[in-house]
Design an enzyme around this catalytic site. Structure first.
Site, PDB file in Angstrom:
ATOM      1  CE  LYS A  37       9.187 -33.442   2.002  1.00 47.22           C
ATOM      2  NZ  LYS A  37       8.371 -32.490   2.777  1.00 47.22           N
ATOM      3  CE  LYS A  68       2.803 -32.752   4.196  1.00 42.28           C
ATOM      4  NZ  LYS A  68       3.888 -32.562   4.147  1.00 42.28           N
ATOM      5  CB  ILE A  72     -11.670 -24.475  -3.521  1.00 36.34           C
ATOM      6  CG1 ILE A  72     -11.005 -23.253  -3.414  1.00 36.34           C
ATOM      7  CG2 ILE A  72     -12.816 -24.701  -2.270  1.00 36.34           C
ATOM      8  CD1 ILE A  72     -11.905 -22.056  -3.694  1.00 36.34           C
ATOM      9  N   GLY A  73     -10.004 -25.951  -5.628  1.00 35.18           N
ATOM     10  CA  GLY A  73      -9.168 -25.994  -6.619  1.00 35.18           C
ATOM     11  C   GLY A  73      -8.306 -24.608  -7.279  1.00 35.18           C
ATOM     12  CB  SER A 123       5.523 -40.149   9.075  1.00 34.98           C
ATOM     13  OG  SER A 123       5.380 -38.653   9.338  1.00 34.98           O
ATOM     14  N   PRO A 175       8.664 -40.470   4.133  1.00 36.60           N
ATOM     15  CG  PRO A 175       6.731 -38.894   4.941  1.00 36.60           C
ATOM     16  CD  PRO A 175       6.824 -40.212   3.959  1.00 36.60           C
ATOM     17  CB  ALA A 179      14.296 -36.666  12.617  1.00 37.28           C
ATOM     18  CD  GLN A 180       8.514 -37.859  10.956  1.00 32.09           C
ATOM     19  OE1 GLN A 180       7.490 -38.314  10.991  1.00 32.09           O
ATOM     20  NE2 GLN A 180       8.870 -37.006  10.036  1.00 32.09           N
ATOM     21  NE  ARG A 199      12.829 -33.100  12.097  1.00 33.79           N
ATOM     22  CZ  ARG A 199      12.199 -33.587  12.900  1.00 33.79           C
ATOM     23  NH1 ARG A 199      12.014 -33.011  14.160  1.00 33.79           N
ATOM     24  NH2 ARG A 199      11.208 -34.571  12.716  1.00 33.79           N
TER      25      ARG A 199
HETATM   26  P1  OMP Z   1      12.353 -35.324   9.056  1.00 29.84           P
HETATM   27  O1  OMP Z   1      11.330 -35.918  10.084  1.00 29.84           O
HETATM   28  O2  OMP Z   1      13.028 -34.155   9.535  1.00 29.84           O
HETATM   29  O3  OMP Z   1      12.917 -36.343   8.441  1.00 29.84           O
HETATM   30  O4  OMP Z   1      11.469 -34.554   7.961  1.00 29.84           O
HETATM   31  C1  OMP Z   1      10.616 -35.354   7.408  1.00 29.84           C
HETATM   32  C2  OMP Z   1       9.744 -34.499   6.092  1.00 29.84           C
HETATM   33  O5  OMP Z   1       8.606 -35.153   5.558  1.00 29.84           O
HETATM   34  C3  OMP Z   1       9.139 -33.145   6.582  1.00 29.84           C
HETATM   35  O6  OMP Z   1       9.558 -32.306   5.468  1.00 29.84           O
HETATM   36  C4  OMP Z   1       7.670 -33.476   6.595  1.00 29.84           C
HETATM   37  O7  OMP Z   1       6.974 -32.336   6.387  1.00 29.84           O
HETATM   38  C5  OMP Z   1       7.549 -34.584   5.704  1.00 29.84           C
HETATM   39  N1  OMP Z   1       6.406 -35.548   5.768  1.00 29.84           N
HETATM   40  C6  OMP Z   1       6.376 -36.157   7.043  1.00 29.84           C
HETATM   41  O8  OMP Z   1       7.197 -36.177   7.791  1.00 29.84           O
HETATM   42  N2  OMP Z   1       5.377 -37.050   7.233  1.00 29.84           N
HETATM   43  C7  OMP Z   1       4.274 -37.188   6.442  1.00 29.84           C
HETATM   44  O9  OMP Z   1       3.399 -37.858   6.454  1.00 29.84           O
HETATM   45  C8  OMP Z   1       4.535 -36.443   4.968  1.00 29.84           C
HETATM   46  C9  OMP Z   1       5.524 -35.748   4.919  1.00 29.84           C
HETATM   47  C10 OMP Z   1       5.581 -35.098   3.438  1.00 29.84           C
HETATM   48  O10 OMP Z   1       4.641 -34.922   2.720  1.00 29.84           O
HETATM   49  O11 OMP Z   1       6.843 -34.932   2.943  1.00 29.84           O
END
Ligand code: OMP
Length: 230
Positions: A37, A68, A72-73, A123, A175, A179-180, A199
């Site tokens: 991604k 992200k 608008i379209g 997330s 996601p 890291a989260q 990460r």
């Molecule tokens: P790490 O936290 O480093 O694992 O990254 C998480 C990845 O998921 C990042 O690229 C965020 O942009 C993406 N992400 C979220 O962390 N939370 C979300 O709710 C949505 C995304 C996403 O759309 O990918």
């Protein structure tokens, strides 16, 4: 098509300092992941053309542009045009709604054989302030737009389960692993198809080792989850 030895992981390439580092990550992880991604930090720092260069190192992977989108379209389409030849799918926010926005984007992507992924909810904890409260409305948008995939938070697996129940035929990417704080495999156990990891892999001294470790935990958690559910 990914081989059977791949983990159900999409690697998020975001704050990767140099193109060289991004190349190295893709090269080393290519055979082991479902996809990559590409985040805005990477694309803005190195330009959208980096997508094609990275892709050519690993054509077997799924390539997702995480722009992200929330506009608008017409503007979403013009934005996607800069990268569409080099990716398989793009991520957009769902809250902008269908008419004049996601309907147009979906039609544009369909015509070019590309997939749409919608963020269903997020997330981080602030997602509870707005996104979670609007989930019934988001369901309506998802049903109308019929995206290929959804993003749903591994950090809140009950929401993954809810979205899986409501949208049984849509791919779910989760996601928040590493890291989260979400444990690898938990979102899969609750109905996700893939987990997105950034990460914990990309900032690791040993990205392949970290991927293998996360992948092994995923499989162990999934085994345990299947035992508990049957
Ligand atoms: P790490 O936290 O480093 O694992 O990254 C998480 C990845 O998921 C990042 O690229 C965020 O942009 C993406 N992400 C979220 O962390 N939370 C979300 O709710 C949505 C995304 C996403 O759309 O990918």
């Amino acid at each position: 098509v990914p081989g059977s030895s791949t983990y159900r992981i999409v690697v998020a390439l975001d704050a990767v300092e140099t193109v060289r580092t991004a190349y190295r990550l893709v090269d080393v992880l290519c055979e082991k992941v479902y996809g990559f991604k590409l985040g805005l930090p990477l694309l803005l720092r190195h330009g959208p053309k980096v997508a094609g260069r990275l892709r050519s190192l690993c054509p077997s992977a799924a390539w997702i542009a995480d722009l992200k989108l929330a506009d608008i379209g017409a503007v979403m389409k013009a934005t996607v045009e800069t990268i569409i030849d080099d990716v398989d799918a793009v991520i957009a926010h769902s809250f902008v709604g269908a008419r004049g926005a996601l309907d147009e984007l979906k039609e544009y992507l369909d015509a070019r054989g590309r997939k749409l992924i919608l963020v269903a909810t997020m997330s981080h904890s602030g997602a509870e302030e707005v996104y979670d409260k609007a989930l019934d409305l988001i369901d309506f948008v998802i049903e109308r737009v019929q995206p290929w995939g959804l993003v749903a938070p591994a950090t809140r697996p009950s929401l993954v389960e809810r979205l899986r129940r409501k949208h049984p035929n849509t791919v779910i990417l989760s996601p928040g692993v590493g890291a989260q704080g979400a444990k690898p495999g938990t979102a899969l156990c609750h109905g996700a198809d893939y987990e997105i990891v950034g990460r914990a892999i990309t900032s690791s001294e040993n990205p392949l080792g970290s991927l293998e470790e996360i992948g092994a935990t995923q499989m162990e958690v999934l085994r345990q989850c299947r035992r508990e559910r049957h």
